[in-house]
Design an enzyme around this catalytic site. Sequence first.
Site, PDB file in Angstrom:
ATOM      1  N   ARG A 239      -0.900  -0.741  -8.853  1.00 51.25           N
ATOM      2  CA  ARG A 239      -2.241  -0.253  -8.506  1.00 51.25           C
ATOM      3  C   ARG A 239      -2.240   1.273  -8.599  1.00 51.25           C
ATOM      4  NH1 ARG A 239      -3.618  -0.993  -2.492  1.00 51.25           N
ATOM      5  NH2 ARG A 239      -3.836  -3.183  -3.041  1.00 51.25           N
TER       6      ARG A 239
ATOM      7  N   ASP B  69       0.847  -1.194   0.000  1.00 52.28           N
ATOM      8  CA  ASP B  69       0.000   0.000   0.000  1.00 52.28           C
ATOM      9  C   ASP B  69       0.882   1.243   0.000  1.00 52.28           C
ATOM     10  OD1 ASP B  69      -2.390  -1.367   0.090  1.00 52.28           O
ATOM     11  OD2 ASP B  69      -2.674  -1.136   2.254  1.00 52.28           O
TER      12      ASP B  69
HETATM   13  P1  FDA Z   1     -14.034   9.270  -5.544  1.00 55.88           P
HETATM   14  O1  FDA Z   1     -14.160   9.002  -4.099  1.00 55.88           O
HETATM   15  O2  FDA Z   1     -13.356  10.535  -5.993  1.00 55.88           O
HETATM   16  O3  FDA Z   1     -15.476   9.183  -6.180  1.00 55.88           O
HETATM   17  C1  FDA Z   1     -15.627   9.541  -7.556  1.00 55.88           C
HETATM   18  C2  FDA Z   1     -17.009   9.165  -8.041  1.00 55.88           C
HETATM   19  O4  FDA Z   1     -17.198   7.747  -7.900  1.00 55.88           O
HETATM   20  C3  FDA Z   1     -18.132   9.789  -7.271  1.00 55.88           C
HETATM   21  O5  FDA Z   1     -18.371  11.101  -7.668  1.00 55.88           O
HETATM   22  C4  FDA Z   1     -19.276   8.837  -7.644  1.00 55.88           C
HETATM   23  O6  FDA Z   1     -19.716   9.123  -8.931  1.00 55.88           O
HETATM   24  C5  FDA Z   1     -18.565   7.486  -7.650  1.00 55.88           C
HETATM   25  N1  FDA Z   1     -18.731   6.806  -6.357  1.00 55.88           N
HETATM   26  C6  FDA Z   1     -17.833   6.758  -5.345  1.00 55.88           C
HETATM   27  N2  FDA Z   1     -18.346   6.019  -4.335  1.00 55.88           N
HETATM   28  C7  FDA Z   1     -19.565   5.631  -4.715  1.00 55.88           C
HETATM   29  C8  FDA Z   1     -20.584   4.830  -4.104  1.00 55.88           C
HETATM   30  N3  FDA Z   1     -20.419   4.297  -2.912  1.00 55.88           N
HETATM   31  N4  FDA Z   1     -21.715   4.601  -4.790  1.00 55.88           N
HETATM   32  C9  FDA Z   1     -21.900   5.113  -6.011  1.00 55.88           C
HETATM   33  N5  FDA Z   1     -20.963   5.882  -6.642  1.00 55.88           N
HETATM   34  C10 FDA Z   1     -19.823   6.118  -6.009  1.00 55.88           C
HETATM   35  N6  FDA Z   1      -5.326   5.225  -1.190  1.00 55.88           N
HETATM   36  C11 FDA Z   1      -4.046   5.446  -0.805  1.00 55.88           C
HETATM   37  O7  FDA Z   1      -3.676   6.587  -0.546  1.00 55.88           O
HETATM   38  N7  FDA Z   1      -3.166   4.388  -0.723  1.00 55.88           N
HETATM   39  C12 FDA Z   1      -3.517   3.113  -1.031  1.00 55.88           C
HETATM   40  O8  FDA Z   1      -2.682   2.213  -0.941  1.00 55.88           O
HETATM   41  C13 FDA Z   1      -4.856   2.886  -1.446  1.00 55.88           C
HETATM   42  N8  FDA Z   1      -5.280   1.623  -1.778  1.00 55.88           N
HETATM   43  C14 FDA Z   1      -6.530   1.466  -2.346  1.00 55.88           C
HETATM   44  C15 FDA Z   1      -6.913   0.222  -2.824  1.00 55.88           C
HETATM   45  C16 FDA Z   1      -8.135   0.068  -3.465  1.00 55.88           C
HETATM   46  C17 FDA Z   1      -8.510  -1.259  -4.014  1.00 55.88           C
HETATM   47  C18 FDA Z   1      -9.005   1.195  -3.623  1.00 55.88           C
HETATM   48  C19 FDA Z   1     -10.307   1.078  -4.355  1.00 55.88           C
HETATM   49  C20 FDA Z   1      -8.646   2.405  -3.103  1.00 55.88           C
HETATM   50  C21 FDA Z   1      -7.420   2.559  -2.450  1.00 55.88           C
HETATM   51  N9  FDA Z   1      -7.047   3.782  -1.920  1.00 55.88           N
HETATM   52  C22 FDA Z   1      -5.751   3.976  -1.500  1.00 55.88           C
HETATM   53  C23 FDA Z   1      -8.071   4.854  -1.732  1.00 55.88           C
HETATM   54  C24 FDA Z   1      -8.142   5.800  -2.914  1.00 55.88           C
HETATM   55  O9  FDA Z   1      -6.957   6.569  -2.966  1.00 55.88           O
HETATM   56  C25 FDA Z   1      -9.350   6.750  -2.829  1.00 55.88           C
HETATM   57  O10 FDA Z   1      -9.265   7.509  -1.663  1.00 55.88           O
HETATM   58  C26 FDA Z   1     -10.704   6.052  -2.868  1.00 55.88           C
HETATM   59  O11 FDA Z   1     -10.707   4.936  -3.707  1.00 55.88           O
HETATM   60  C27 FDA Z   1     -11.773   7.016  -3.384  1.00 55.88           C
HETATM   61  O12 FDA Z   1     -11.486   7.432  -4.712  1.00 55.88           O
HETATM   62  P2  FDA Z   1     -12.317   6.939  -5.990  1.00 55.88           P
HETATM   63  O13 FDA Z   1     -11.356   6.821  -7.126  1.00 55.88           O
HETATM   64  O14 FDA Z   1     -13.010   5.684  -5.688  1.00 55.88           O
HETATM   65  O15 FDA Z   1     -13.297   8.087  -6.346  1.00 55.88           O
END
Ligand code: FDA
Length: 311
Positions: free
Chosen positions: A189, A139
Amino acid sequence: MVVCSVLRRTILAAARNDRVKGLVARAPVSRSVVARFVAGEEADDAVRAARELEQDGLTVTLDRLGEDVLDAGQATDTVKAYCELLHRLSAEGLTAGGRCEVSVKLTAVGQAIDEALAVDGARTICEAARDAGTTVTLDMEDHTTTDSTLGILRQLREDFPSTGAVLQSYLRRTEGDCRDLAHAGSRVRLCKGAYKEPETVAFQTATEVDRSYVRCMKVLFAGEGYPMLATHDPRLIAVAEQLGAGRASDSWEFQMLYGIRPNEQRRLVQEGRTVRVYVPYGDEWYGYLMRRLAERPANLAFFARALVTRS
Ligand code: FDA
């Protein structure tokens, strides 16, 4: 801005208060929040969650909760717990072909105490993963650890080439890091990033972070590595599908968090995609959730939204 800093201070104070912790941990709403985003406190819970997800055609990465460890004994306990977990998963036939792997935070195995301790611990976990027929992904934590984590990754990959890296698109440096890591056999990732970072090192607006994510995806897809696109963002998922269309379906994957958009995870599997679910487990969930909420109030909206939708 002022509201955010007051909110952050309040949440962090609450995180340190044992009475508040007891109240939060026992409240029925917390139990449902935790059950939704954390598999449980014990290794048994992690194994059960992995089995259920695999039955639905999903692949898994398990994270034993805990970070920022400053006690060497605790770091050693974490390494032992990961090794025992990998042994269990292997005995249950869940790790074959890397279907269930583990994610490790280097600060949980001593990075903040002594880098050599973290290297030794991570190496021991990589050996256990190799014995189990699977892999480890490191991570990525806040930007002060990025150089050290990528340095440890390089060392581990000499003996365990399939060790996965994590890069965060909110960091200005990440497009360059993607170029360095987009080589054959390199599992990367890509996520947006979850920590509160200063403007000097990180993009601050959602649009900038998303644009960086697309640029980074293009670099990863143009390379020969194995991109692992960790996002729940529908627009980025659509761009990934377009960019990945020219590649073999087993040469990249999507990743999402346990409990977030479970229906979308299954829809993508139905379409023939590989989707890996990141499953946290362990008794450190309270500090984990509270710190994530305090660091970045947007995380509160992220978890709240997931509670009211399964899409
Ligand atoms: P974001 O939170 O910006 O959401 C974008 C859009 O996605 C929203 O506007 C909506 O449209 C849709 N959406 C999001 N959640 C939804 C829901 N529940 N229902 C419907 N629509 C939804 N971070 C880090 O710093 N170090 C790490 O090692 C990791 N590891 C990691 C592993 C995995 C497998 C994941 C998925 C994430 C991480 N992260 C992480 C966290 C990552 O950096 C981030 O904070 C979260 O994934 C949130 O970002 P998103 O890209 O999901 O979109």
